[in-house]
Design an enzyme around this catalytic site. Structure first.
Site, PDB file in Angstrom:
ATOM      1  N   LEU A 107       0.817  -1.213   0.000  1.00 37.29           N
ATOM      2  CA  LEU A 107       0.000   0.000   0.000  1.00 37.29           C
ATOM      3  C   LEU A 107       0.850   1.261   0.000  1.00 37.29           C
ATOM      4  CD1 LEU A 107      -2.765  -1.008   2.572  1.00 37.29           C
ATOM      5  CD2 LEU A 107      -2.820  -1.170   0.084  1.00 37.29           C
ATOM      6  N   GLY A 108       2.004   1.211   0.655  1.00 39.30           N
ATOM      7  CA  GLY A 108       2.830   2.408   0.704  1.00 39.30           C
ATOM      8  C   GLY A 108       3.785   2.365   1.857  1.00 39.30           C
ATOM      9  N   GLY A 110       5.204   4.642   5.451  1.00 38.64           N
ATOM     10  CA  GLY A 110       5.044   5.727   6.400  1.00 38.64           C
ATOM     11  C   GLY A 110       6.402   6.170   6.909  1.00 38.64           C
ATOM     12  N   MET A 112       8.022   5.400   9.687  1.00 34.84           N
ATOM     13  CA  MET A 112       8.850   4.349  10.250  1.00 34.84           C
ATOM     14  C   MET A 112       8.530   2.979   9.685  1.00 34.84           C
ATOM     15  SD  MET A 112       9.136   5.298  14.286  1.00 34.84           S
ATOM     16  CE  MET A 112       7.388   4.980  14.573  1.00 34.84           C
ATOM     17  N   VAL A 115       3.612  -0.483   4.699  1.00 40.19           N
ATOM     18  CA  VAL A 115       2.270  -1.007   4.909  1.00 40.19           C
ATOM     19  C   VAL A 115       1.851  -1.854   3.719  1.00 40.19           C
ATOM     20  CG1 VAL A 115      -0.113  -0.421   5.449  1.00 40.19           C
ATOM     21  CG2 VAL A 115       1.740   1.039   6.255  1.00 40.19           C
ATOM     22  N   VAL A 181      -9.576  -0.817   5.506  1.00 38.93           N
ATOM     23  CA  VAL A 181     -10.789  -0.078   5.157  1.00 38.93           C
ATOM     24  C   VAL A 181     -10.684   0.411   3.723  1.00 38.93           C
ATOM     25  CG1 VAL A 181     -12.284   1.861   5.741  1.00 38.93           C
ATOM     26  CG2 VAL A 181     -11.020   0.676   7.538  1.00 38.93           C
ATOM     27  N   ASP A 234      -0.745  14.621  15.939  1.00 34.80           N
ATOM     28  CA  ASP A 234      -0.505  14.733  14.496  1.00 34.80           C
ATOM     29  C   ASP A 234      -1.822  14.600  13.732  1.00 34.80           C
ATOM     30  OD1 ASP A 234       1.031  15.162  12.257  1.00 34.80           O
ATOM     31  OD2 ASP A 234       1.614  13.060  12.020  1.00 34.80           O
ATOM     32  N   LYS A 236      -4.517  15.533  11.147  1.00 32.33           N
ATOM     33  CA  LYS A 236      -4.543  16.185   9.843  1.00 32.33           C
ATOM     34  C   LYS A 236      -5.458  15.374   8.931  1.00 32.33           C
ATOM     35  CE  LYS A 236      -0.185  13.835   8.849  1.00 32.33           C
ATOM     36  NZ  LYS A 236       1.257  14.035   8.647  1.00 32.33           N
ATOM     37  N   PRO A 237      -5.929  15.954   7.843  1.00 35.52           N
ATOM     38  CA  PRO A 237      -6.855  15.230   6.954  1.00 35.52           C
ATOM     39  C   PRO A 237      -6.288  13.915   6.433  1.00 35.52           C
ATOM     40  CG  PRO A 237      -6.879  17.563   6.427  1.00 35.52           C
ATOM     41  CD  PRO A 237      -5.771  17.364   7.417  1.00 35.52           C
TER      42      PRO A 237
END
Length: 455
Positions: A107-108, A110, A112, A115, A181, A234, A236-237
């Site tokens: 998925l990508g 982050g 640290m 995912v 999700v 932290d 944020k949208p």
């Protein structure tokens, strides 16, 4: 974590609001900005006794940059240009979590961890799997990773992403599984709201009332975490997810702190740098000294007043998110990280007059300005009070933060009870019509009687 329903990322340019993270409770340093020699995309703020000595410009020409990163629709799971496959592509790394958990896609990445989309065979269940990245492997990173797992797992609330288990790869790297999700981030949702507003075709799903409904659920999650002694730090949208069935989840609790630890500073584990990610993924959180995303930092957070960063700082960030949801404009704009941090420290009053889709109702403007007051004591008593004010507005009840004129109060009552209002208006019209008819009848009767007497 979640899987976006968008098949391709949208490149909208870079911004200066990338998050800044911290090591364990370190005192606020003055910093010098230096370009990293290892990558032209990174900025490193070194811990020095000098003031800010250099700045690096960022391009934020696109007004929608406040709501999006390159991997639009993927919270916390972010992407560096050209380095990570999209969610539909296969990953190449071999990460072994045992026979029961298989990884089916990436998925990508982050700050640290990396995912993945995974599958638990024994439960026949699709999950998201976050694994501490080798690039971030250190004792402090492991401790922070375990803390994120434990904090998130203990926050049992409908609007906090559920954690299923903590795992370990055969290489010894910690991992966790959580709910997968399918939906979009609040950042992606705000972009769609903006697009529809500019086209003049705003659907009910993207109307301001719906945006407020989603935001109230975010407030509920944060209010719950505060009642449990946890501050997020932290918000944020990009860290808020919307599911396909109106679910709302607050994500990425890796920077969370227990309120009882606010005064504790571990001198032995102070970090030596603060890193800003300056590519299009400026919402990515990385390991360093100061925590938060500059665009959404409270003044006390940007100033490094660590002992003062508490629930009120989370409320301030929520106020900025609310502003962006309502106005569909960025809460802060700057061309450098330094300028963005300066704006955060100054906490200038937000301009609500330039909202897309029409001016904000005065009560909403009052709520936003109170939540983003410069001094923590001038904000709402807690996030629950902020949510309740918004619920009052949604129910057309008086908003305590706003002293409404008589005319507005009358109009609010009309909107709150339209059926009763129409019934009263109809009754008044009937009474007026009846009175007019009686008056005409009496006038005609008098004329006939006068005519009869004359004859």
């Amino acid at each position: 974590f979640f899987l976006s329903n968008r098949s391709a990322p949208v490149d909208i340019g870079t911004e200066a609001s990338g998050p800044v993270t911290e090591g364990p409770d370190s005192p606020s340093p003055q910093v010098e900005v230096k370009a990293s020699s290892s990558s032209s995309d990174d900025l490193i703020l070194e811990d020095t006794d000098e003031t800010i000595a250099a700045e690096r410009p960022y391009s934020i020409d696109d007004p929608t940059v406040a709501f999006s990163d390159e991997l639009v629709g993927t919270p916390v799971v972010v992407r560096t240009k050209g380095s990570i496959p999209s969610s539909k592509e296969k990953f190449t790394e071999q990460i072994d979590l045992g026979e029961d958990i298989s990884l089916t896609g990436r998925l990508g990445a982050g700050g640290m961890g990396d995912v993945f989309e995974g599958h638990i065979r024994s439960l026949n269940r699709e999950v998201a799997v976050k694994v501490l990245a080798q690039r971030a492997n250190s004792p402090s990173a492991r401790e922070r990773f375990h803390r994120e797992v434990q904090v998130t797992a203990q926050l049992s609330h409908p609007n906090v992403i559920p954690v299923h288990s903590i795992e370990e790869t055969k290489a010894g790297m910690p991992a966790m599984t959580m709910k997968l999700v399918r939906g979009m981030t609040l950042a992606d949702y705000a972009l769609k709201c903006r697009e529809q507003t500019e086209k003049g075709a705003l659907s009910s799903e993207h109307a301001r009332s719906k945006r407020i409904e989603y935001f109230i659920k975010v407030c509920d999650a944060i209010a719950y975490s505060h009642s449990s002694g946890v501050i997020h730090r932290d918000i944020k949208p990009q860290n808020i997810m919307l599911g396909a069935f109106n679910e709302v989840y607050v994500m990425d609790w890796g920077m969370a702190r227990l309120l009882e630890e606010r005064e504790k500073i571990d001198e032995q584990r102070l970090g030596k740098s603060v890193e800003f990610l300056s590519d299009v993924d400026s919402a990515q959180t990385r390991a360093g000294m100061v925590i938060g995303t500059p665009r959404y930092m409270a003044p006390e957070q940007a100033a490094g007043l660590r002992a003062e960063v508490g629930p009120a700082a989370d409320q301030y960030a929520l106020g900025l998110v609310l502003y962006e949801l309502l106005t569909l404009r960025p809460s802060r704009k700057a061309t450098t990280v330094v300028e963005m941090l300066k704006l955060a420290r100054e906490a200038s009053t937000l301009d609500c007059s330039n909202a897309l889709g029409g001016a904000l109702a005065s009560p909403l403007e009052a709520i936003v300005k109170r939540a983003t007051a410069c001094r923590p004591e001038d904000r709402f008593a807690d996030v629950a009070a902020l949510a309740e004010e918004l619920r009052r507005f949604q129910r057309f009840e008086p908003v305590l933060s706003y002293e409404e004129p008589l005319a507005e109060r009358a109009w609010r009552q009309v909107r709150r009870r339209p059926t009763l209002f129409m019934a009263c208006v109809t009754t008044l019209l009937l009474c007026a019509g009846l009175a007019t008819s009686l008056s005409l009848h009496q006038a005609l009767t008098s004329q006939r009687q006068a005519a009869t007497r004359q004859t």
